[in-house]
Design a protein around this motif. Sequence first.
Motif, PDB file in Angstrom:
ATOM      1  N   GLY A  22     -11.473  42.148 -10.859  1.00 55.37           N
ATOM      2  CA  GLY A  22     -11.896  43.021  -9.577  1.00 55.37           C
ATOM      3  C   GLY A  22     -13.183  43.801 -10.152  1.00 55.37           C
ATOM      4  O   GLY A  22     -13.472  44.017 -11.607  1.00 55.37           O
ATOM      5  N   PRO A  23     -13.838  44.230  -9.029  1.00 56.92           N
ATOM      6  CA  PRO A  23     -14.875  45.207  -9.384  1.00 56.92           C
ATOM      7  C   PRO A  23     -14.561  46.247  -9.852  1.00 56.92           C
ATOM      8  O   PRO A  23     -13.475  46.932  -9.269  1.00 56.92           O
ATOM      9  CB  PRO A  23     -15.593  45.469  -7.819  1.00 56.92           C
ATOM     10  N   THR A  53     -20.730  44.077  -7.892  1.00 51.91           N
ATOM     11  CA  THR A  53     -20.740  43.693  -6.468  1.00 51.91           C
ATOM     12  C   THR A  53     -19.738  42.841  -5.920  1.00 51.91           C
ATOM     13  O   THR A  53     -19.304  41.783  -7.058  1.00 51.91           O
ATOM     14  CB  THR A  53     -22.212  43.048  -6.049  1.00 51.91           C
ATOM     15  N   GLU A  54     -19.507  42.514  -4.803  1.00 48.73           N
ATOM     16  CA  GLU A  54     -18.485  41.555  -4.308  1.00 48.73           C
ATOM     17  C   GLU A  54     -18.981  40.192  -4.554  1.00 48.73           C
ATOM     18  O   GLU A  54     -18.147  39.215  -5.189  1.00 48.73           O
ATOM     19  CB  GLU A  54     -18.447  41.597  -2.724  1.00 48.73           C
ATOM     20  N   ASP A  55     -20.233  39.838  -4.546  1.00 47.60           N
ATOM     21  CA  ASP A  55     -20.779  38.592  -4.888  1.00 47.60           C
ATOM     22  C   ASP A  55     -20.504  38.129  -6.021  1.00 47.60           C
ATOM     23  O   ASP A  55     -20.013  37.240  -6.399  1.00 47.60           O
ATOM     24  CB  ASP A  55     -22.467  38.590  -4.519  1.00 47.60           C
ATOM     25  N   LEU A  56     -20.746  39.041  -7.196  1.00 45.63           N
ATOM     26  CA  LEU A  56     -20.420  38.809  -8.499  1.00 45.63           C
ATOM     27  C   LEU A  56     -18.879  38.571  -8.785  1.00 45.63           C
ATOM     28  O   LEU A  56     -18.360  37.831  -9.666  1.00 45.63           O
ATOM     29  CB  LEU A  56     -20.920  39.761  -9.434  1.00 45.63           C
ATOM     30  N   VAL A  57     -17.938  39.202  -8.144  1.00 41.97           N
ATOM     31  CA  VAL A  57     -16.635  38.917  -8.047  1.00 41.97           C
ATOM     32  C   VAL A  57     -16.180  37.625  -7.850  1.00 41.97           C
ATOM     33  O   VAL A  57     -15.580  37.086  -8.658  1.00 41.97           O
ATOM     34  CB  VAL A  57     -15.763  40.107  -7.526  1.00 41.97           C
ATOM     35  N   GLN A  88     -11.992  35.093   1.102  1.00 43.03           N
ATOM     36  CA  GLN A  88     -13.393  34.349   0.037  1.00 43.03           C
ATOM     37  C   GLN A  88     -12.704  34.156  -1.249  1.00 43.03           C
ATOM     38  O   GLN A  88     -13.170  33.222  -1.900  1.00 43.03           O
ATOM     39  CB  GLN A  88     -14.451  35.223   0.153  1.00 43.03           C
ATOM     40  N   GLY A  89     -11.972  35.137  -2.018  1.00 41.72           N
ATOM     41  CA  GLY A  89     -11.437  34.736  -3.296  1.00 41.72           C
ATOM     42  C   GLY A  89     -10.619  33.735  -3.292  1.00 41.72           C
ATOM     43  O   GLY A  89     -10.798  33.013  -4.269  1.00 41.72           O
TER      44      GLY A  89
END
Length: 356
Positions: A223-224, A251-255, A288-289
């Motif tokens: 998680g971030p 960032t969310e994108d990187l997670v 999304q995850g």
Amino acid sequence: MPVDAPITDRSWLHQRLTSDDPAILDDLWQRADACRRAEVGDAIHLRGLIEISNHCTRHCAYCGLHVANRAIQRYCMDDDEIMASVAQAVDFGYGTVVLQAGEDPRLTKDRISALVERIKTTTPLAVTLSLGERHEEELRAWRSAGADRYLLRFETSNPDLFERIHPRPPGAPDRLTLLRSLRALGYEVGSGVMIGIPGQRWDDLIDDLLTFRDLDLDMIGVGPWLSHPETAIGADPAAWMAPADQQVPNTEDLVYRVIALTRLLCPAANIPATSALATINTVNGREQGLQRGANILMPNLTPITYRALYQIYPGKACIDETGTQCNACMRGRIGRIGRHVGSGRGDAPNRSRRGA
Ligand code: SAH
């Protein structure tokens, strides 16, 4: 880069972590989702999370529960309170309860052994413990009492960064050593890292991913990093940062990229869409995850009176929801992406394939 480069190739991983090319990203999402479907199927297993104590003796530079934080009110649930949350897990049809806490000496070897035994003899639930770094004899006793799994994130595979963010009492074993002991004791073993903690470089994150695979983990949570103002890092993040071109962002994108790569590197592991991810995208972070490699959700069963006090980071998702609301919300999210809630304990296929 050849299209068939092995997924353990560092430059292949680096490109998936950093590229803005939509074709590369689409390919990553599709591969991760297909791998998830083939290896662990469409079922999403629910783990009821009970945050049993927010006392902690440690000085972690990232976590709001660290011992020197005088700004939080401390609590430790009693056994009957914990058992009431466990009963909710059974009522809601969950397969597992996760008992999590700071490193709290109130949670003695005997108390946790008795509690695990009580859960195992009165319910069909799998029991996951996440009580931090504990003595091997405690881990052995809890395993003998029936505990099935243990979660202990190694937080970062860079030993220097780990020392900085996670001061240890002299002589304490490092987390990688503890993870190997947990495996030897027969636990299903879970670990993970924070993404974008100040000081984490791209090379470190690639090492983290390769370490997940080397350790042959059964469960991997990522998680971030989320800044908590009452922590050493949160008070002055800039002082902890790596040079800008090397610092990993939180960032969310990187997670999502890390979840997807984790699925490809550890195909048969259980991978949650975590609360920290849901905190940076409350609308559909979890969904999304789950669509990019994850197959587990951890609805919160901590009684509402304690939930806000378990503040490892601020603004945690679902902080004012009851267990009942959280259950309904999770099931709705699962249904809306065309998946279904798993039945049974949801053991990691990775462990059974290893022949454990
Ligand atoms: N005491 C236990 C449980 C800690 S909380 C242990 O140390 O294992 C569980 C996880 O929350 C930690 O492993 C860490 O990865 C994560 N965490 C702690 N502080 C955080 C923060 N500020 N942002 C994001 N994740 C955090």
